[in-house]
Write an enzyme that holds these catalytic residues in place. Sequence first.
Site, PDB file in Angstrom:
ATOM      1  CG  HIS A 168      -3.130 -27.637  15.157  1.00  0.00           C
ATOM      2  ND1 HIS A 168      -3.626 -28.053  16.365  1.00  0.00           N
ATOM      3  CD2 HIS A 168      -1.819 -27.375  15.355  1.00  0.00           C
ATOM      4  CE1 HIS A 168      -2.648 -28.079  17.251  1.00  0.00           C
ATOM      5  NE2 HIS A 168      -1.536 -27.667  16.673  1.00  0.00           N
ATOM      6  CB  CYS A 223       7.013 -20.825  18.574  1.00  0.00           C
ATOM      7  SG  CYS A 223       6.680 -22.092  19.800  1.00  0.00           S
TER       8      CYS A 223
HETATM    9  C1  PEP Z   1       1.541 -23.475  20.975  1.00  0.00           C
HETATM   10  O1  PEP Z   1       0.888 -24.237  21.688  1.00  0.00           O
HETATM   11  O2  PEP Z   1       1.546 -22.235  21.131  1.00  0.00           O
HETATM   12  C2  PEP Z   1       2.349 -23.997  19.864  1.00  0.00           C
HETATM   13  C3  PEP Z   1       3.155 -23.219  19.178  1.00  0.00           C
HETATM   14  O3  PEP Z   1       2.231 -25.309  19.543  1.00  0.00           O
HETATM   15  P1  PEP Z   1       0.997 -25.948  18.725  1.00  0.00           P
HETATM   16  O4  PEP Z   1       0.183 -24.820  18.184  1.00  0.00           O
HETATM   17  O5  PEP Z   1       1.585 -26.800  17.668  1.00  0.00           O
HETATM   18  O6  PEP Z   1       0.283 -26.720  19.781  1.00  0.00           O
END
Ligand code: PEP
Length: 566
Positions: free
Chosen positions: A189, A500
């Site tokens: 993150h 995403c």
């Molecule tokens: C993913 O896992 O690709 C996603 C978009 O969600 P996050 O990065 O918030 O886990």
Amino acid sequence: MNITGKSAAPGVVLGSIYIYNKKFIIPKESFLNRDERQSHLDRYLLIKEQAKTELEELKISLQKIDPAKAEIFGAHQEIVDDITINEEIPARILSDLWSGDWAIFQVYETIITVLKQTADSLISERSDDFDDVRALLLRLWYGQKNERLSSLKDPVIIAAYDLKPSDTASFDKNKVLAILTETGGVTSHSAIIAKSYGIPAILGIEGLLSLVKQGQQAAVNATEGTVILDPKDDIVTEYNIKNKDFLRDREEAFTYMDKEGLTSCGVKIDIGINLSDCDSENDLKNYVDMAGLFRTEFLFLGRNTLPSEEEQFISYKKVLENYGQKPFVLRTLDIGADKLLSCMDNKSDESPFSTNRGIRFCFNNPGIFKTQIRAALRASVYGNLWLMLPMISSLDCIRKAKKLISDVCLELEKEGIPVALFKTGIMIEVPSIALISAFAAKEVDFASIGSNDLCQYVCAADRADSADAGYYQSYHPAMFHLIKEVTGSFLQEGKPISICGELGSDPLVVPVLIGLGLRKLSMGGASIAPVKRTIASLTIEKAQQIAQEVLQLQTAAQIEEYQKNR
Ligand code: PEP
Ligand code: MG
């Protein structure tokens, strides 16, 4: 001296290092000579006053922007003045000859332990407040600097062991030239936040904090993952040129910002933005076709109480209104893993690989889930709501979540509260659901591929752990075969399918995704223009040919090599 790590967000900068080290100080048990007692007591009384002043300043600075957080600091001021504590600490110093820091640590420790053991969660949650105040007092005792990223004065290169979403939630992105960390994979993150803010970042630098000094000059090439400490004049000149080249390229890409995502053969690719809070990047809504991922965790992180239904409703209403009739994909709470709630004891789930997260956490805490769904559905009348469920692994999960959502709908109907038509979809980020995407596509209205987590579960490699980096392979052939499968399943059902995860904004991969059939890509704000530029240089025929070639390759390294050289 040269140090290296993994490039998580590109860019070249020169600047001075700011070490952000929030490691908690545990004092050693130590005892005083009798004649040292008064000076330790005086020092305690002095830092107590300093703590109250610091808390007061924080409270005032937050009162307008975040009254809930301001209240927390008010509560912390009361703890500093707590009568029992302020009888105990002096008594331990004067009678038992405990050193001041040991007395602070132990007296607070006793209270924290008692609070933690209380069955009433409202009381046990208070232990975090005592913990925070103790950390503040000990920091002042040792004369350490205030480690809040929100109080940065000049632009700096942050060097940290790790940056959690709660650390970055409050920082001013204009004050951060670059981010360097010891831990963290390229889809952790901290990497996502850096990338979406356009901040150059290098993660996974072994021993970083023992290599750098506070205020040291550094030349950072985050595109290549290298840092030169104390750069000589010739390096400074070279990096100034590289920095200009990088900014020029970014500016050139930026000319695509207000264009549509159109291939050179005229096919429209919908571009979405990934949002991690309510306020930043509002101005970017005009350049995208949708908000393809709204991470609601920001409302829950870095605070000691859960956000109320009303607080959530106000936030969701604001963003839904902002996007008008453009699809707004609100992802339900994806807490757990490296995003932990301060107000709940789920610390044992801290590994990003943890599976007690997303919808599973919500099933275990139905009250939290229902409150969020109520807030989201109440806000639905203000925009075009697409509800998205994270960490779905089976049709049972889909059905269970849909039942909870429809219960909330009925409840609201009974209360006479209007709910607009909304869509319900899932994240495809667990291999088991990807493999039965043909069944899943019949049960939901849409899906979005979460390639960040999909990769960690497909490759069995922790996305935030730099030690696993060799195994976490975003370009693993399995990823492209799965994406092909999932995309085909949803297109077959005529249902929207997007991506995403970070792969969706990787300029090398975008042609492959389009070639595999994806027509909706969602990404952090800083990637919108470069991705539109890549799309504009592409025909569908060319993209399909690239995708076919990638599907024939057998290793991540071969795919990377092919992408770089084609
Ligand atoms: C993913 O896992 O690709 C996603 C978009 O969600 P996050 O990065 O918030 O886990
Ligand atoms: Mg995910």
